[in-house]
Design an enzyme around this catalytic site. Sequence first.
Site, PDB file in Angstrom:
ATOM      1  N   GLU A   1       0.787  -1.241   0.000  1.00  0.00           N
ATOM      2  CA  GLU A   1       0.000   0.000   0.000  1.00  0.00           C
ATOM      3  C   GLU A   1       0.816   1.287   0.000  1.00  0.00           C
ATOM      4  O   GLU A   1       0.787   2.051   0.973  1.00  0.00           O
ATOM      5  CB  GLU A   1      -0.942   0.006   1.205  1.00  0.00           C
ATOM      6  CG  GLU A   1      -1.923  -1.134   1.194  1.00  0.00           C
ATOM      7  CD  GLU A   1      -2.917  -1.054   2.355  1.00  0.00           C
ATOM      8  OE1 GLU A   1      -2.694  -0.276   3.286  1.00  0.00           O
ATOM      9  OE2 GLU A   1      -3.919  -1.772   2.305  1.00  0.00           O
TER      10      GLU A   1
ATOM     11  N   GLU B   1      -5.291  -8.731   1.250  1.00  0.00           N
ATOM     12  CA  GLU B   1      -5.882  -8.351   2.544  1.00  0.00           C
ATOM     13  C   GLU B   1      -7.372  -8.108   2.380  1.00  0.00           C
ATOM     14  O   GLU B   1      -7.797  -7.470   1.409  1.00  0.00           O
ATOM     15  CB  GLU B   1      -5.279  -7.046   3.095  1.00  0.00           C
ATOM     16  CG  GLU B   1      -3.894  -7.173   3.650  1.00  0.00           C
ATOM     17  CD  GLU B   1      -3.338  -5.855   4.200  1.00  0.00           C
ATOM     18  OE1 GLU B   1      -4.123  -4.991   4.649  1.00  0.00           O
ATOM     19  OE2 GLU B   1      -2.111  -5.705   4.162  1.00  0.00           O
TER      20      GLU B   1
HETATM   21  C1  FCB Z   1      -4.185  -2.035   5.761  1.00  0.00           C
HETATM   22  C2  FCB Z   1      -2.766  -2.325   6.211  1.00  0.00           C
HETATM   23  C3  FCB Z   1      -2.685  -3.285   7.360  1.00  0.00           C
HETATM   24  C4  FCB Z   1      -3.774  -3.033   8.366  1.00  0.00           C
HETATM   25  C5  FCB Z   1      -5.116  -3.023   7.686  1.00  0.00           C
HETATM   26  C6  FCB Z   1      -6.268  -2.851   8.629  1.00  0.00           C
HETATM   27  O1  FCB Z   1      -4.238  -0.778   5.175  1.00  0.00           O
HETATM   28  O2  FCB Z   1      -2.029  -2.864   5.153  1.00  0.00           O
HETATM   29  O3  FCB Z   1      -1.410  -3.199   7.928  1.00  0.00           O
HETATM   30  O4  FCB Z   1      -3.521  -1.862   9.045  1.00  0.00           O
HETATM   31  O5  FCB Z   1      -5.147  -1.982   6.751  1.00  0.00           O
END
Ligand code: FCB
Length: 454
Positions: A163, A355
């Site tokens: 990110e 994620e």
């Molecule tokens: C993302 C991050 C991770 C965590 C989640 C909730 O943006 O990559 O580390 O903080 O959000």
Amino acid sequence: MSFPKQFVWGAASSAYQIEGASKEGGKGPSVWDTFCQKKGAVWNGQSGAVACDHYHRYKDDVGLMRGIGLQAYRFSISWPRVLPNGVGKVNARGLAFYDKLVDEIFAANITPWVTLFHWDLPHALHRRGGWLNPDSSDWFAEYTHAVVAKLSDRVQHWITLNEPQVFISLGYQDGRHAPGDKLPFKKLLQVGHNALLAHGKAVQVIRKHATLRPQIGYAPFAVLSYPATDGAADIRAARQDMFTISGKHCWNNTWWMDPVFKGRYPEDGLKLFGKDAPSFTQKEMETISQPVDFFGVNAYMGNKVRAGKGGKPERVPLPVGHDLTAFRWPVTPEIMHWGLRFYWERYRHPIVVTENGMSNIDWVALDGRVHDPQRIDFTRRHLLALERAIAAGVDVSAYFHWSVMDNFEWADGYKERFGLIYVDYSNQKRVLKDSAHWYKQVIATNGKCLHKEP
Ligand code: FCB
């Protein structure tokens, strides 16, 4: 509808959020170690100094992951644990930790997926200008080489950056994340360009030096849109919304994805950013657009969009009382179908959901268990939408739940619980939440049980 036979079910974490042991084993400080010491920087003055103490408890933690039946585990390497000064002398004890961790993961029949950068830049490099320094991409290449030399005889799955939009916006523009800077936009875009170059150089290093044939990906933050209805005009509007740069900030997709997957910055961004856009050479663009094997999508929420006047995208406000997570993020499972579809259409790169998850207000009930029906429902809805995307022809090969265990949620400290595994920070006891038991069934049935009420 079903998930492909080879579909991979995993969960994820990152070094600073779970490891703790911030001063042990020869580790140098990261920008997060120093940022957390600033008054008011993190909720209740908390830090990742101890976090889940995973550094000492990794064997038990991997045992729990085996219990859930995870097929893959995504974790990140702490750059300052490997190179306390960011470059130069390698800290053998730091690498030894990841060496043992990888062995433990394999012994549990789980495949490790390694993220090289999940935001914990060595503080020593920050002092030398950090990502603004023109050498920063070479520093990252050097670090990548050290990790690849140690682990690539076993590790095959690599993710370069996590990110960039988030660590750059929050860390270098708003000052809400480490290192807490507030740079003007032009410098911010230079930070971005250097980070993209770092990604490209890391890909080159991995391809050149990895012992086992690597699978390399990149995991930008997914800024997602979905259509208000299944009508063609709304679908067009949502797609356009997702791939348009409409403001002088970093919260968009194409500025961060087109260079990597198409070898160029998007025209609308170049036009809008004007003199603030970085200058670059064709050779740099070639470096940035090294072929990668998968596109990591970190998907949490999205915007509902309809076709307004003349078909123009119009964001639809969510109704009062719309479902929200504990973080107050809207629950929008449609993103997993539409968002992934739009990415697939534009980039034609195999997708991995690197994620997806939610924070919930979890605690240990009197019966000793952690009941988190919201997380089960959230995940079930997102996975059903993902299954729909796959049925529509989108190439998605893996899903990583965020997170494997509760952890240090950056500026929000330990307030937000994202884990499948509950962590009691007072004594480091772990409890598998109901969602972990449920996820075990999802994995065991390759998603078939999603169609049954849990
Ligand atoms: C993302 C991050 C991770 C965590 C989640 C909730 O943006 O990559 O580390 O903080 O959000």
